[in-house]
Design an enzyme around this catalytic site. Sequence first.
Site, short mmCIF file in Angstrom:
data_model
loop_
_atom_site.label_atom_id
_atom_site.label_comp_id
_atom_site.label_asym_id
_atom_site.label_seq_id
_atom_site.Cartn_x
_atom_site.Cartn_y
_atom_site.Cartn_z
N ASP A 75 39.54 44.27 40.80
CA ASP A 75 38.40 43.38 41.04
C ASP A 75 37.09 44.12 41.30
O ASP A 75 36.10 43.50 41.67
CB ASP A 75 38.70 42.48 42.26
CG ASP A 75 39.61 41.32 41.90
OD1 ASP A 75 39.22 40.51 41.05
OD2 ASP A 75 40.72 41.23 42.48
N GLU A 78 29.43 42.48 44.43
CA GLU A 78 28.78 41.67 45.47
C GLU A 78 29.62 41.54 46.73
O GLU A 78 29.08 41.44 47.85
CB GLU A 78 28.52 40.26 44.92
CG GLU A 78 28.03 39.28 45.95
CD GLU A 78 27.84 37.89 45.42
OE1 GLU A 78 28.82 37.31 44.92
OE2 GLU A 78 26.73 37.39 45.49
N ASP A 79 30.95 41.53 46.56
CA ASP A 79 31.81 41.27 47.73
C ASP A 79 31.87 42.43 48.70
O ASP A 79 32.31 42.26 49.84
CB ASP A 79 33.22 40.90 47.25
CG ASP A 79 33.22 39.54 46.59
OD1 ASP A 79 32.58 38.63 47.14
OD2 ASP A 79 33.83 39.39 45.52
N ARG A 100 41.34 44.64 47.85
CA ARG A 100 39.94 44.90 47.53
C ARG A 100 39.25 45.82 48.55
O ARG A 100 38.09 46.16 48.38
CB ARG A 100 39.19 43.57 47.40
CG ARG A 100 39.78 42.66 46.32
CD ARG A 100 38.81 41.61 45.85
NE ARG A 100 37.59 42.24 45.36
CZ ARG A 100 36.47 41.58 45.07
NH1 ARG A 100 36.44 40.28 45.20
NH2 ARG A 100 35.40 42.21 44.63
N ARG A 158 38.72 34.31 52.64
CA ARG A 158 38.32 35.72 52.65
C ARG A 158 37.50 36.15 53.86
O ARG A 158 37.50 37.31 54.23
CB ARG A 158 37.51 36.03 51.37
CG ARG A 158 38.26 35.78 50.08
CD ARG A 158 39.42 36.73 49.92
NE ARG A 158 40.18 36.47 48.71
CZ ARG A 158 39.84 36.88 47.50
NH1 ARG A 158 38.74 37.56 47.33
NH2 ARG A 158 40.62 36.61 46.48
N HIS A 164 34.58 31.15 47.30
CA HIS A 164 33.53 31.65 48.19
C HIS A 164 32.44 30.59 48.39
O HIS A 164 32.27 29.70 47.56
CB HIS A 164 32.85 32.88 47.56
CG HIS A 164 33.68 34.12 47.54
ND1 HIS A 164 33.85 34.89 46.40
CD2 HIS A 164 34.36 34.76 48.53
CE1 HIS A 164 34.61 35.95 46.70
NE2 HIS A 164 34.93 35.88 47.98
N CYS A 192 28.57 37.68 41.40
CA CYS A 192 29.57 38.67 41.84
C CYS A 192 29.36 40.05 41.23
O CYS A 192 29.81 41.04 41.79
CB CYS A 192 30.98 38.20 41.47
SG CYS A 192 31.42 36.61 42.13
N1 GLY Z 1 39.17 37.88 41.46
C1 GLY Z 1 38.13 37.76 42.38
C2 GLY Z 1 38.65 37.73 43.76
O1 GLY Z 1 39.59 37.01 43.98
O2 GLY Z 1 38.21 38.38 44.65
#
Ligand code: GLY
Length: 260
Positions: free
Chosen positions: A62, A67-68, A87, A132, A162, A249
Amino acid sequence: MKYNLAITRSPSATMANCELTHLDRVQIDMGLLSRQHARYVEILEELELEVLELPAEPTLPDAVFVEDAAVVLDELAVITRPGAESRRAETASIARALSTHRRVLHIEAPGTLDGGDVLVLGRQLYVGRSTRSNQEGIEQLARILSPFNYSVAGVEVRGCLHLKSAACAIGDDALLIQEDWLDPKQFQGARLLHTQPGEDGAANVVRLDRDVIFPLAFPRTAERLEGYGLRVHQLDYSELAKAEGGVTCCSLLLRGSTIG
Ligand code: GLY
């Protein structure tokens, strides 16, 4: 001041193993995905941003969704602790890239935060309480940003990954929102433009002043954005969308450098 730098990352060859929460796994055409991502970068350059494209992370499916990994403000950057264990290793290279432009602070365990849950509207930040981002992560972000005169408010979301799947800024006090994924009363004082019913996911939009980057998949919402006075730069985003990513993202946007 306008954004002048975007950080992006080339897609990983292992994207087929990406995290999925609300979508079924379907085959991703990796050649097409690569071309779509290249077009995304090209639009950023056409809009006069310098693009710092980080190398792909072959073992992190990912990692294209940069951005995350961080919340970037004019004064500092906050490196997140992504909610999905798979991640977490994405943040190290993002912290290195940002450290030449911003003072860098960190969300620590047991806090979790995904940048996709953080919506900035002037000095007010809204953070989605999602699978998340947890309450501890939201409170840590509030404590880090309080000395910089930012307020942080938690927001409930439902049915999407999100907060920014359901609402994104399209002006300094205006949001594009998909109302069935959140309650608009949570954004007191903001002007609201609604997505076209049936165009699920259309609230995710990259805003660069009066220009927006937006998926071809949502033509009726694109008309609404044009009607709102924005210049809409559409791109085919089909393969990145299969990995449950929106257009926001794939970049971290910066205005100037506040280091040195
Ligand atoms: N595939 C994007 C996420 O779930 O973070």
